[in-house]
Scaffold this motif. Structure first.
Motif, PDB file in Angstrom:
ATOM      1  N   UNK A 141       0.822  -1.219   0.000  1.00 52.22           N
ATOM      2  CA  UNK A 141       0.000   0.000   0.000  1.00 52.22           C
ATOM      3  C   UNK A 141       0.854   1.268   0.000  1.00 52.22           C
ATOM      4  N   UNK A 142       2.023   1.196   0.633  1.00 53.09           N
ATOM      5  CA  UNK A 142       2.912   2.364   0.617  1.00 53.09           C
ATOM      6  C   UNK A 142       3.231   2.734  -0.831  1.00 53.09           C
ATOM      7  N   UNK A 143       3.590   1.719  -1.631  1.00 57.01           N
ATOM      8  CA  UNK A 143       3.909   1.968  -3.041  1.00 57.01           C
ATOM      9  C   UNK A 143       2.684   2.529  -3.758  1.00 57.01           C
ATOM     10  N   UNK A 144       1.556   1.916  -3.499  1.00 55.31           N
ATOM     11  CA  UNK A 144       0.301   2.290  -4.161  1.00 55.31           C
ATOM     12  C   UNK A 144      -0.083   3.750  -3.907  1.00 55.31           C
ATOM     13  N   UNK A 145       0.102   4.243  -2.687  1.00 59.03           N
ATOM     14  CA  UNK A 145      -0.387   5.587  -2.340  1.00 59.03           C
ATOM     15  C   UNK A 145       0.692   6.650  -2.468  1.00 59.03           C
ATOM     16  N   UNK A 146       1.922   6.218  -2.696  1.00 59.73           N
ATOM     17  CA  UNK A 146       3.042   7.149  -2.793  1.00 59.73           C
ATOM     18  C   UNK A 146       2.807   8.295  -3.800  1.00 59.73           C
ATOM     19  N   UNK A 147       2.293   8.013  -5.012  1.00 58.87           N
ATOM     20  CA  UNK A 147       2.114   9.108  -5.967  1.00 58.87           C
ATOM     21  C   UNK A 147       1.229  10.228  -5.417  1.00 58.87           C
ATOM     22  N   UNK A 148       0.196   9.858  -4.689  1.00 58.19           N
ATOM     23  CA  UNK A 148      -0.711  10.887  -4.151  1.00 58.19           C
ATOM     24  C   UNK A 148       0.007  11.728  -3.106  1.00 58.19           C
ATOM     25  N   UNK A 149       0.755  11.049  -2.246  1.00 63.93           N
ATOM     26  CA  UNK A 149       1.502  11.772  -1.219  1.00 63.93           C
ATOM     27  C   UNK A 149       2.504  12.718  -1.880  1.00 63.93           C
ATOM     28  N   UNK A 150       3.252  12.193  -2.858  1.00 61.85           N
ATOM     29  CA  UNK A 150       4.270  13.002  -3.536  1.00 61.85           C
ATOM     30  C   UNK A 150       3.625  14.229  -4.192  1.00 61.85           C
ATOM     31  N   UNK A 151       2.542  14.014  -4.907  1.00 53.89           N
ATOM     32  CA  UNK A 151       1.945  15.128  -5.652  1.00 53.89           C
ATOM     33  C   UNK A 151       1.528  16.275  -4.748  1.00 53.89           C
ATOM     34  N   UNK A 152       0.847  15.950  -3.673  1.00 51.59           N
ATOM     35  CA  UNK A 152       0.367  17.039  -2.818  1.00 51.59           C
ATOM     36  C   UNK A 152       1.508  17.709  -2.059  1.00 51.59           C
ATOM     37  N   UNK A 153       2.455  16.929  -1.580  1.00 53.58           N
ATOM     38  CA  UNK A 153       3.570  17.544  -0.865  1.00 53.58           C
ATOM     39  C   UNK A 153       4.396  18.395  -1.834  1.00 53.58           C
ATOM     40  N   UNK A 154       4.610  17.848  -3.031  1.00 53.26           N
ATOM     41  CA  UNK A 154       5.385  18.580  -4.033  1.00 53.26           C
ATOM     42  C   UNK A 154       4.706  19.905  -4.385  1.00 53.26           C
ATOM     43  N   UNK A 155       3.385  19.867  -4.528  1.00 56.37           N
ATOM     44  CA  UNK A 155       2.668  21.109  -4.852  1.00 56.37           C
ATOM     45  C   UNK A 155       2.900  22.147  -3.764  1.00 56.37           C
ATOM     46  N   UNK A 156       2.912  21.739  -2.499  1.00 53.28           N
ATOM     47  CA  UNK A 156       3.102  22.738  -1.451  1.00 53.28           C
ATOM     48  C   UNK A 156       4.554  23.182  -1.364  1.00 53.28           C
TER      49      UNK A 156
ATOM     50  N   UNK B   2      -4.431   8.094   2.670  1.00 54.43           N
ATOM     51  CA  UNK B   2      -5.207   7.247   3.569  1.00 54.43           C
ATOM     52  C   UNK B   2      -6.492   6.763   2.889  1.00 54.43           C
ATOM     53  N   UNK B   3      -7.216   7.707   2.281  1.00 59.00           N
ATOM     54  CA  UNK B   3      -8.480   7.336   1.637  1.00 59.00           C
ATOM     55  C   UNK B   3      -8.222   6.338   0.513  1.00 59.00           C
ATOM     56  N   UNK B   4      -7.155   6.611  -0.271  1.00 61.47           N
ATOM     57  CA  UNK B   4      -6.842   5.715  -1.377  1.00 61.47           C
ATOM     58  C   UNK B   4      -6.548   4.307  -0.856  1.00 61.47           C
ATOM     59  N   UNK B   5      -5.743   4.234   0.192  1.00 59.51           N
ATOM     60  CA  UNK B   5      -5.409   2.936   0.763  1.00 59.51           C
ATOM     61  C   UNK B   5      -6.660   2.265   1.319  1.00 59.51           C
ATOM     62  N   UNK B   6      -7.474   3.037   2.013  1.00 61.69           N
ATOM     63  CA  UNK B   6      -8.660   2.481   2.654  1.00 61.69           C
ATOM     64  C   UNK B   6      -9.619   1.893   1.620  1.00 61.69           C
ATOM     65  N   UNK B   7      -9.680   2.528   0.444  1.00 60.30           N
ATOM     66  CA  UNK B   7     -10.640   2.107  -0.581  1.00 60.30           C
ATOM     67  C   UNK B   7     -10.103   1.045  -1.535  1.00 60.30           C
ATOM     68  N   UNK B   8      -8.806   0.808  -1.509  1.00 60.27           N
ATOM     69  CA  UNK B   8      -8.180  -0.008  -2.545  1.00 60.27           C
ATOM     70  C   UNK B   8      -8.695  -1.449  -2.527  1.00 60.27           C
ATOM     71  N   UNK B   9      -9.118  -1.983  -3.685  1.00 57.45           N
ATOM     72  CA  UNK B   9      -9.509  -3.384  -3.744  1.00 57.45           C
ATOM     73  C   UNK B   9      -8.634  -4.217  -4.661  1.00 57.45           C
ATOM     74  N   UNK B  10      -8.447  -3.742  -5.897  1.00 51.02           N
ATOM     75  CA  UNK B  10      -7.912  -4.597  -6.956  1.00 51.02           C
ATOM     76  C   UNK B  10      -6.556  -5.195  -6.602  1.00 51.02           C
ATOM     77  N   UNK B  11      -5.667  -4.344  -6.056  1.00 54.86           N
ATOM     78  CA  UNK B  11      -4.350  -4.857  -5.715  1.00 54.86           C
ATOM     79  C   UNK B  11      -4.431  -5.683  -4.426  1.00 54.86           C
ATOM     80  N   UNK B  12      -5.206  -5.188  -3.456  1.00 55.70           N
ATOM     81  CA  UNK B  12      -5.275  -5.844  -2.144  1.00 55.70           C
ATOM     82  C   UNK B  12      -5.837  -7.251  -2.238  1.00 55.70           C
ATOM     83  N   UNK B  13      -6.726  -7.447  -3.211  1.00 54.10           N
ATOM     84  CA  UNK B  13      -7.383  -8.743  -3.310  1.00 54.10           C
ATOM     85  C   UNK B  13      -6.372  -9.851  -3.543  1.00 54.10           C
TER      86      UNK B  13
END
Ligand SMILES: Nc1ncnc2c1ncn2[C@@H]1O[C@H](COP(=O)(O)OP(=O)(O)OP(=O)(O)O)[C@@H](O)[C@H]1O
Ligand SMILES: [Mg+2]
Lengths: 288, 350, 264
Positions: C137-152, C195-206
């Motif tokens: 999940x860390x790998x999966x959600x990393x892009x979202x974390x990077x994008x928002x932190x990078x924008x700020x 967090x939301x992305x990880x919480x909702x993730x199905x396809x990879x988690x399955x």
């Protein structure tokens, strides 16, 4: 901190992330590519680490797989087109609204992106069933004589996928509309252009980048969608992702599953890149 | 021994030379202005002194100590940025206290010094405001107090007043100069406003395309500009093109004018500068005559455009309360002999 | 001010109805008092919400998803902050490539990620473990974390940092006292989106979830694959309520469209 020119600092700062990605993304992908060349032994259920192209030949020559890949990319194309047809106008309408309506509706339209795909798909399953809302409504309106079910149909799958993915299209177009100077539209109107002409000649070319990036997102996400096709399409409407899942968790033929996944990855990448190339060429002409 | 020395300072960005071989000796307590058009390298020079850019060549010495490769946080210089660069999440007082905190100054002394600094810049009642809740002038003063409170040996100011409106800018120029003289801090001001440089500095460095063109006191800079660029950039002037007739005269458009042309060969093409306020206009009489084009009122003075045998000139005359010369009126022009400055020949500037 | 015409408004109404219909259907079904599915329903009952308590599997899965989302997004953000500073603050050869690496999970179909993690964890003996699924999940959600932190990071004025440095602050102090407080909204937004992305993730988690590490969406998927009943609708309704609460928070914190542009 001084110049940003001290060479090692950025590498030092991104090292933890890069190490993590090398270990946890690079290695698994390499292992999977290797796996896709291995053999599954049906008698023992084991995996033979012997290199061969058998799995790829299976996937690329079997008409069963052709049908599945054809369906997958067909649905992806259809969903993308529908998303453009309804998502682009909606973004435009949203952009012309006044606050607070603008923010409220924006929230309603793109907020569902954060609601689990499972929940949204469940909603459609409830509506599509023969006791569901759509069947009831059609009968009540006299448009159908008996119960109708959209479950396990292409139509049902397309509707549900459009619902899941159209927010991405709205969002992408919305973002490019934000960059548009509203006075340019007024200027065109003042020069005697009709509203329709303004849309076609002024607005559309400028939001083209948004539409393009939106359609790439929608296309690639549809091509690899799993939960929605699995619930709405079921066994009857298998797509690549659900097929790979079955190979892994029912048949346990991991090498074949890996090959299917890799073909999906490569095919999606190739389609997206050639689309991108095509568009860039087009685009260059528009803005010359 | 100069207090602050810039020695052959050079900064290259790739192939582009932003600052070219700049040398400057600054005395303790001196107020120096770096003046020049946009992009001439003023900010880059200042940032090299501050340690925010590494020089590509040359060195910087403070009281005989080599500063060239000392990181910015070890230099201890006070800097006011063009944008003020206040910390948006800290109050005015916290902004000012930051540097003291970094120096490990104890709480009691810190509070006291911050209060004194706020007083100095007339912001005592704004101590707890965040930058967002301050006006432009107030922000500027917080930035100044933040730089001064650490009692830096050198104060660096990058166009600190350029974001203020004209009236506030004049007030702050005066305030800043008085404050600087009271504290006696050595100051380098970057500006592209020639009147600001003239009114505030002990010496001015005029820069163009990365080079220091002339370094002089404001009066000398104004009265004896070293070349056409400086004379055009510092104050308004009439530039006349002519040729040397004798060592004591030049000819412009066939009119012979008295000027000091010693050291130049006869017949050499020269340019001369004539400040508009040196021209005295009178009732038509003998001597050079001209025709008034437009008379523009500036409150304290009148600005005239004149059509003369020398070409179009501008002249400035004090407002004495009398009506001005009308457009179309004939006037005579005269000026003191030393007012016409023959400029040394130069290579490029047009 | 330009206005929308009648046609536009009719279209818009239909569009909104389309977006809301399945969500409302879920809510409607969850409040049924009957023991089976039907739409439309009549009468309101909390019966099925009470029934959830009889299914500890869903409750466990909920906590699992919560822990997993918290752990994964915390790790992702702590790795993303220095990386975003490197990308946003420094010019260096390879900068584009580094960015592409961190965003790459967005380009790779989730199924591919799923099968890859499954194989990888199997090989290194992490299959079915909490650590395994967390790392995935860390790998999966990393892009979202990077994008928002990078924008700020890129949106933050550099000169405040320079000013702090000239006032004597060390690099670390500059980061702690100036940079960090100023990019905090981006970090918080990135964490929440991750967090939301990880919480909702199905396809990879399955692929990677074992019975012990089954997340809520995966459990729900398996339930729906068997049977669709008002129970699952009730769970979905609760999930929606929770998501909407987070959504409003995210909107307050950052502006929803800005956050979600990071999602696209
Ligand atoms: N980081 C950089 N990379 C490349 N070129 C730069 C960089 N910083 C400045 N320059 C160039 O160096 C020249 C001098 O810049 P500098 O900021 O010192 O000008 P300035 O005299 O302060 O101008 P202004 O009055 O507009 O502030 C400019 O031409 C600028 O484009
Ligand atoms: Mg500058």
């Amino acid at each position: 901190m001084a110049d940003g020119s001290r060479d090692n600092a950025p590498w030092f700062l991104s090292a933890p992330g890069l190490a993590l990605f090398a270990a946890l993304l690079g290695a698994p992908l390499v292992l999977t590519v290797m796996l896709s060349f291995y053999q599954f032994d049906y008698s023992t259920g084991g995996i033979q680490p012997a290199f061969s192209f058998t799995n790829y030949l299976d996937v690329l020559s079997d008409s069963y797989f052709h049908k599945i890949f054809g369906r997958t990319f067909g649905v992806a194309l259809l969903v993308t087109v529908v998303c453009i047809l309804i998502g682009v106008p909606e973004a435009y309408v949203l952009n012309r609204m006044r606050n607070p309506w603008k923010s409220i509706f924006l929230l309603i339209v793109i907020g569902p992106l954060l609601i689990s795909v499972i929940v949204r798909t469940l909603g459609w399953a409830l509506l599509f069933g023969s006791q569901g809302g759509i069947s009831t409504a059609l009968q009540w309106l006299g448009l159908a004589d008996g119960p109708v079910s959209l479950m396990f149909t292409m139509t049902g799958m397309t509707i549900a996928l459009v619902h899941v993915l159209v927010p991405f299209m709205v969002l992408a177009v919305w973002a490019s509309l934000q960059r548009l100077d509203p006075q340019v539209e007024d200027a065109a109107l003042s020069l005697g252009a009709s509203q329709m002409t303004v849309l076609r000649r002024i607005v559309l070319p400028q939001v083209m980048p948004g539409i393009l990036s939106g359609s790439m997102i929608v296309f690639s996400l549809t091509a690899s969608a799993f939960a929605t096709p699995s619930i709405i399409g079921g066994r009857r409407m298998k797509v690549v992702a659900t097929t790979a899942y079955d190979e892994y968790l029912s048949t346990l033929n991991w090498p074949l599953g890996a090959a299917i996944a890799i073909v999906l990855l490569v095919a999606t990448a190739v389609i997206i890149m050639s689309y991108n190339r095509l568009i860039e060429r087009r685009y260059a002409r528009v803005f010359e | 021994m100069a207090f602050l020395k810039l020695i052959n300072l050079t900064k290259r960005f790739g192939d582009f030379v932003a600052v070219n071989d700049l040398s400057l000796d600054i005395e303790k307590g001196e107020f120096i202005s770096l003046l020049g058009p946009s992009g001439c390298g003023k900010t880059t020079t200042l940032q090299m002194i501050a340690g925010l850019h590494d020089p590509s060549g040359g060195s910087i010495e403070l009281e005989g100590r080599d500063l060239t490769h000392v990181p910015p946080n070890k230099r201890g210089l006070g800097i006011v940025f063009q944008s003020y660069a206040l910390f948006p999440h800290l109050t005015a007082a916290e902004n000012i206290a930051f540097g003291l905190e970094m120096r490990g100054v104890g709480r009691a002394e810190r509070d006291q010094r911050v209060a004194r600094a706020l007083d100095q810049v007339h912001l005592a009642s704004f101590a707890d405001r965040h930058p967002k809740a301050l006006s432009g002038g107030q922000r500027q003063r917080v930035a100044l107090a933040r730089a001064l409170v650490i009692e830096p040996p050198v104060l660096l100011l990058d166009e600190p007043l350029s974001n203020l409106d004209a009236k506030l800018r004049e007030e702050m120029q005066l305030e800043l100069r008085i404050l600087q003289q009271n504290i006696g801090v050595t100051t380098i001001l970057v500006t592209h406003d020639q009147s600001e440089a003239l009114s505030m500095s002990d010496r001015i460095v005029v820069m163009d395309r990365g080079r220091a063109i002339q370094i002089d006191t404001p009066l000398a800079m104004y009265e004896a500009p070293g070349n056409a660029f400086v004379s055009g950039f510092v104050g308004k002037t009439n530039l006349l093109a002519g040729e040397v007739t004798t060592t004591r005269a030049i000819t412009v458009n066939g009119v012979k004018l008295a000027a000091n042309a010693s050291g130049l060969s006869k017949g050499a093409a020269v340019r001369a500068s004539l400040r508009p306020e040196k021209i005295v206009l009178g009732k038509p009489a003998s001597g050079l005559k001209g025709k008034v084009g437009a008379a523009v009122f500036h409150g304290s003075h009148w600005l005239y455009t004149l059509d003369t045998p020398l070409g179009d000139l501008i002249a400035v005359a004090p407002n004495t309360g009398e009506p001005p010369f009308k457009s179309g009126a004939s006037v005579s022009l005269s000026w003191p002999d030393n007012a016409l400055r023959v400029l040394p020949a130069e290579s490029s500037d047009g | 001010m330009r206005r929308n015409g009648l046609v536009s408004l009719v279209f818009h109404t239909l569009f909104i109805a389309f977006i809301l219909a399945p969500l409302l259907a879920v809510i409607a079904v969850s409040f049924t008092g009957k023991g089976y599915l039907s739409l439309p329903t009549d009468g309101l009952s909390l019966r099925w919400f009470r029934t959830i308590l009889d299914y500890p599997g869903f409750i466990d899965a909920f906590w699992m998803s919560l822990y997993l989302g918290t752990a994964a997004s915390t790790i992702a953000v702590s790795v993303a902050v220095p990386a975003a500073i490197a990308i946003g603050r420094y010019e260096f050869t390879g900068r584009e490539a580094v960015t592409a690496v961190f965003l790459s999970p967005l380009m790779i179909p989730s199924v591919v990620l799923g099968v890859s993690f499954l194989r990888f964890f199997n090989q290194i003996g992490l299959s079915g473990t909490f650590i395994g699924i967390t790392l995935a999940h860390v790998i999966m959600v990393m892009p979202y974390a990077i994008r928002l932190v990078l924008a700020s990071v890129t949106g933050m004025p550099r000169d405040a940092e320079q000013a702090a440095a000239t006032l004597g602050a060390s690099n670390w102090t500059v980061f702690r006292r100036i940079t960090l407080p100023l990019i905090l909204p981006g970090i918080a937004g990135g964490w929440l989106l991750a967090f939301i992305t990880s919480f909702d993730e199905v396809t990879m988690s399955i692929f990677v979830a074992s019975p012990e590490t089954m997340t809520l969406p995966v459990r729900m998927y398996h339930h729906i694959a068997q049977t669709i009943d008002p129970l699952i609708a009730a769970i979905s309704t609760l999930l929606m309520v929770g998501t909407v609460a987070l959504l409003v928070l995210l909107d307050r914190l950052y502006g929803l469209d800005r956050v979600l542009v990071g999602k696209g």
